[in-house]
Design a protein around this motif. Structure first.
Motif, PDB file in Angstrom:
ATOM      1  N   GLN A  19       0.838  -1.207   0.000  1.00 28.64           N
ATOM      2  CA  GLN A  19       0.000   0.000   0.000  1.00 28.64           C
ATOM      3  C   GLN A  19       0.872   1.257   0.000  1.00 28.64           C
ATOM      4  OE1 GLN A  19      -3.329   0.202  -0.360  1.00 28.64           O
ATOM      5  NE2 GLN A  19      -3.470  -2.015  -0.452  1.00 28.64           N
ATOM      6  N   ALA A  20       1.877   1.275   0.862  1.00 33.78           N
ATOM      7  CA  ALA A  20       2.773   2.435   0.944  1.00 33.78           C
ATOM      8  C   ALA A  20       3.558   2.618  -0.358  1.00 33.78           C
ATOM      9  CB  ALA A  20       3.736   2.280   2.122  1.00 33.78           C
ATOM     10  N   LEU A  21       4.083   1.529  -0.915  1.00 33.57           N
ATOM     11  CA  LEU A  21       4.857   1.631  -2.158  1.00 33.57           C
ATOM     12  C   LEU A  21       3.992   2.049  -3.343  1.00 33.57           C
ATOM     13  CD1 LEU A  21       7.215  -1.462  -1.855  1.00 33.57           C
ATOM     14  CD2 LEU A  21       7.843   0.959  -1.714  1.00 33.57           C
ATOM     15  N   THR A  22       2.778   1.556  -3.408  1.00 34.73           N
ATOM     16  CA  THR A  22       1.873   1.922  -4.501  1.00 34.73           C
ATOM     17  C   THR A  22       1.582   3.416  -4.475  1.00 34.73           C
ATOM     18  OG1 THR A  22       0.874  -0.274  -4.573  1.00 34.73           O
ATOM     19  CG2 THR A  22      -0.428   1.539  -5.486  1.00 34.73           C
ATOM     20  N   LYS A  23       1.288   3.941  -3.293  1.00 31.79           N
ATOM     21  CA  LYS A  23       1.002   5.376  -3.161  1.00 31.79           C
ATOM     22  C   LYS A  23       2.243   6.205  -3.488  1.00 31.79           C
ATOM     23  CE  LYS A  23      -2.374   7.140  -2.015  1.00 31.79           C
ATOM     24  NZ  LYS A  23      -3.471   7.713  -2.809  1.00 31.79           N
ATOM     25  N   ALA A  24       3.404   5.765  -3.023  1.00 30.94           N
ATOM     26  CA  ALA A  24       4.638   6.494  -3.300  1.00 30.94           C
ATOM     27  C   ALA A  24       4.947   6.496  -4.792  1.00 30.94           C
ATOM     28  CB  ALA A  24       5.801   5.873  -2.524  1.00 30.94           C
ATOM     29  N   ALA A  25       4.715   5.383  -5.473  1.00 26.83           N
ATOM     30  CA  ALA A  25       5.005   5.284  -6.907  1.00 26.83           C
ATOM     31  C   ALA A  25       4.096   6.181  -7.739  1.00 26.83           C
ATOM     32  CB  ALA A  25       4.882   3.840  -7.367  1.00 26.83           C
ATOM     33  N   GLU A  26       2.901   6.501  -7.218  1.00 30.28           N
ATOM     34  CA  GLU A  26       2.015   7.430  -7.923  1.00 30.28           C
ATOM     35  C   GLU A  26       2.645   8.819  -8.006  1.00 30.28           C
ATOM     36  OE1 GLU A  26      -1.728   7.513  -5.886  1.00 30.28           O
ATOM     37  OE2 GLU A  26      -2.183   5.423  -6.367  1.00 30.28           O
ATOM     38  N   LYS A  27       3.410   9.189  -6.981  1.00 35.82           N
ATOM     39  CA  LYS A  27       4.023  10.518  -6.932  1.00 35.82           C
ATOM     40  C   LYS A  27       5.422  10.540  -7.522  1.00 35.82           C
ATOM     41  CE  LYS A  27       1.220  12.200  -3.278  1.00 35.82           C
ATOM     42  NZ  LYS A  27       0.729  13.530  -3.289  1.00 35.82           N
ATOM     43  N   SER A  28       6.125   9.413  -7.473  1.00 35.23           N
ATOM     44  CA  SER A  28       7.494   9.365  -7.977  1.00 35.23           C
ATOM     45  C   SER A  28       7.789   8.015  -8.606  1.00 35.23           C
ATOM     46  CB  SER A  28       8.488   9.615  -6.841  1.00 35.23           C
ATOM     47  OG  SER A  28       9.800   9.444  -7.330  1.00 35.23           O
ATOM     48  N   PRO A  29       8.030   7.984  -9.910  1.00 37.69           N
ATOM     49  CA  PRO A  29       8.356   6.719 -10.577  1.00 37.69           C
ATOM     50  C   PRO A  29       9.812   6.295 -10.384  1.00 37.69           C
ATOM     51  CG  PRO A  29       8.327   8.492 -12.168  1.00 37.69           C
ATOM     52  CD  PRO A  29       7.908   9.097 -10.848  1.00 37.69           C
ATOM     53  N   ASP A  30      10.610   7.116  -9.692  1.00 42.69           N
ATOM     54  CA  ASP A  30      12.041   6.847  -9.559  1.00 42.69           C
ATOM     55  C   ASP A  30      12.411   6.105  -8.275  1.00 42.69           C
ATOM     56  OD1 ASP A  30      12.581   8.130 -11.984  1.00 42.69           O
ATOM     57  OD2 ASP A  30      12.624  10.086 -11.005  1.00 42.69           O
ATOM     58  N   ILE A  31      11.450   5.469  -7.620  1.00 42.32           N
ATOM     59  CA  ILE A  31      11.749   4.714  -6.397  1.00 42.32           C
ATOM     60  C   ILE A  31      12.557   3.476  -6.766  1.00 42.32           C
ATOM     61  CG2 ILE A  31      10.740   3.368  -4.519  1.00 42.32           C
ATOM     62  CD1 ILE A  31       8.440   5.387  -4.529  1.00 42.32           C
ATOM     63  N   LYS A  32      13.655   3.261  -6.044  1.00 44.34           N
ATOM     64  CA  LYS A  32      14.562   2.167  -6.365  1.00 44.34           C
ATOM     65  C   LYS A  32      14.641   1.097  -5.277  1.00 44.34           C
ATOM     66  CE  LYS A  32      15.771   4.123 -10.183  1.00 44.34           C
ATOM     67  NZ  LYS A  32      15.026   3.774 -11.357  1.00 44.34           N
ATOM     68  N   TRP A  33      14.362   1.450  -4.023  1.00 40.91           N
ATOM     69  CA  TRP A  33      14.494   0.472  -2.941  1.00 40.91           C
ATOM     70  C   TRP A  33      13.642   0.893  -1.753  1.00 40.91           C
ATOM     71  CZ3 TRP A  33      16.237   2.735   1.476  1.00 40.91           C
ATOM     72  CH2 TRP A  33      17.009   3.885   1.359  1.00 40.91           C
ATOM     73  N   PHE A  34      13.423  -0.062  -0.838  1.00 39.37           N
ATOM     74  CA  PHE A  34      12.758   0.255   0.419  1.00 39.37           C
ATOM     75  C   PHE A  34      13.399  -0.532   1.548  1.00 39.37           C
ATOM     76  CE2 PHE A  34      10.408  -3.536  -0.711  1.00 39.37           C
ATOM     77  CZ  PHE A  34      10.096  -4.129   0.501  1.00 39.37           C
ATOM     78  N   GLU A  35      13.222  -0.024   2.757  1.00 42.32           N
ATOM     79  CA  GLU A  35      13.745  -0.663   3.969  1.00 42.32           C
ATOM     80  C   GLU A  35      12.645  -0.623   5.019  1.00 42.32           C
ATOM     81  OE1 GLU A  35      17.009   0.418   7.465  1.00 42.32           O
ATOM     82  OE2 GLU A  35      16.914   1.619   5.644  1.00 42.32           O
ATOM     83  N   VAL A  36      12.344  -1.761   5.642  1.00 46.75           N
ATOM     84  CA  VAL A  36      11.349  -1.797   6.718  1.00 46.75           C
ATOM     85  C   VAL A  36      11.986  -1.252   7.987  1.00 46.75           C
ATOM     86  CG1 VAL A  36       9.897  -3.275   8.154  1.00 46.75           C
ATOM     87  CG2 VAL A  36      10.104  -3.724   5.694  1.00 46.75           C
ATOM     88  N   VAL A  37      11.342  -0.235   8.572  1.00 45.59           N
ATOM     89  CA  VAL A  37      11.854   0.426   9.761  1.00 45.59           C
ATOM     90  C   VAL A  37      11.135  -0.073  11.013  1.00 45.59           C
ATOM     91  CG1 VAL A  37      12.142   2.662  10.899  1.00 45.59           C
ATOM     92  CG2 VAL A  37      12.439   2.473   8.434  1.00 45.59           C
ATOM     93  N   GLU A  38       9.822  -0.253  10.914  1.00 45.49           N
ATOM     94  CA  GLU A  38       9.029  -0.621  12.083  1.00 45.49           C
ATOM     95  C   GLU A  38       7.774  -1.368  11.648  1.00 45.49           C
ATOM     96  OE1 GLU A  38       7.380   2.772  14.157  1.00 45.49           O
ATOM     97  OE2 GLU A  38       7.478   1.693  16.058  1.00 45.49           O
ATOM     98  N   THR A  39       7.393  -2.362  12.419  1.00 48.72           N
ATOM     99  CA  THR A  39       6.149  -3.086  12.186  1.00 48.72           C
ATOM    100  C   THR A  39       5.368  -3.098  13.495  1.00 48.72           C
ATOM    101  OG1 THR A  39       7.242  -4.525  10.586  1.00 48.72           O
ATOM    102  CG2 THR A  39       5.133  -5.280  11.447  1.00 48.72           C
TER     103      THR A  39
END
Length: 68
Positions: free
Chosen positions: A25-45
């Motif tokens: 959900q977070a990545l989908t929303k972020a990709a709507e605003k920026s197509p240049d996302i290259k990686w992610f890191e889980v900080v907290e669950t």
């Protein structure tokens, strides 16, 4: 070898289904605003518990996008 500069943002996704779905959900929303996302890191669950069972997931991630 290419050199990259990354901008890092922190996002929190949520889902009643799973932690993976909260991340998506977070990545989908972020990709709507920026197509240049290259990686992610889980900080907290974390999650909400109702009557002894997981009712909702929240996952905070950092996402890196390339600049320029």
């Amino acid at each position: 070898m290419n050199h990259h500069v990354y901008q890092i943002s922190e996002l929190t996704g949520s889902s009643p289904t799973s932690s993976d779905d909260a991340i998506r959900q977070a990545l989908t929303k972020a990709a709507e605003k920026s197509p240049d996302i290259k990686w992610f890191e889980v900080v907290e669950t974390r999650g909400q518990v109702v009557q002894g069972a997981v009712a909702h997931w929240q996952v905070t991630i950092k996402v890196g996008q390339t600049l320029g």
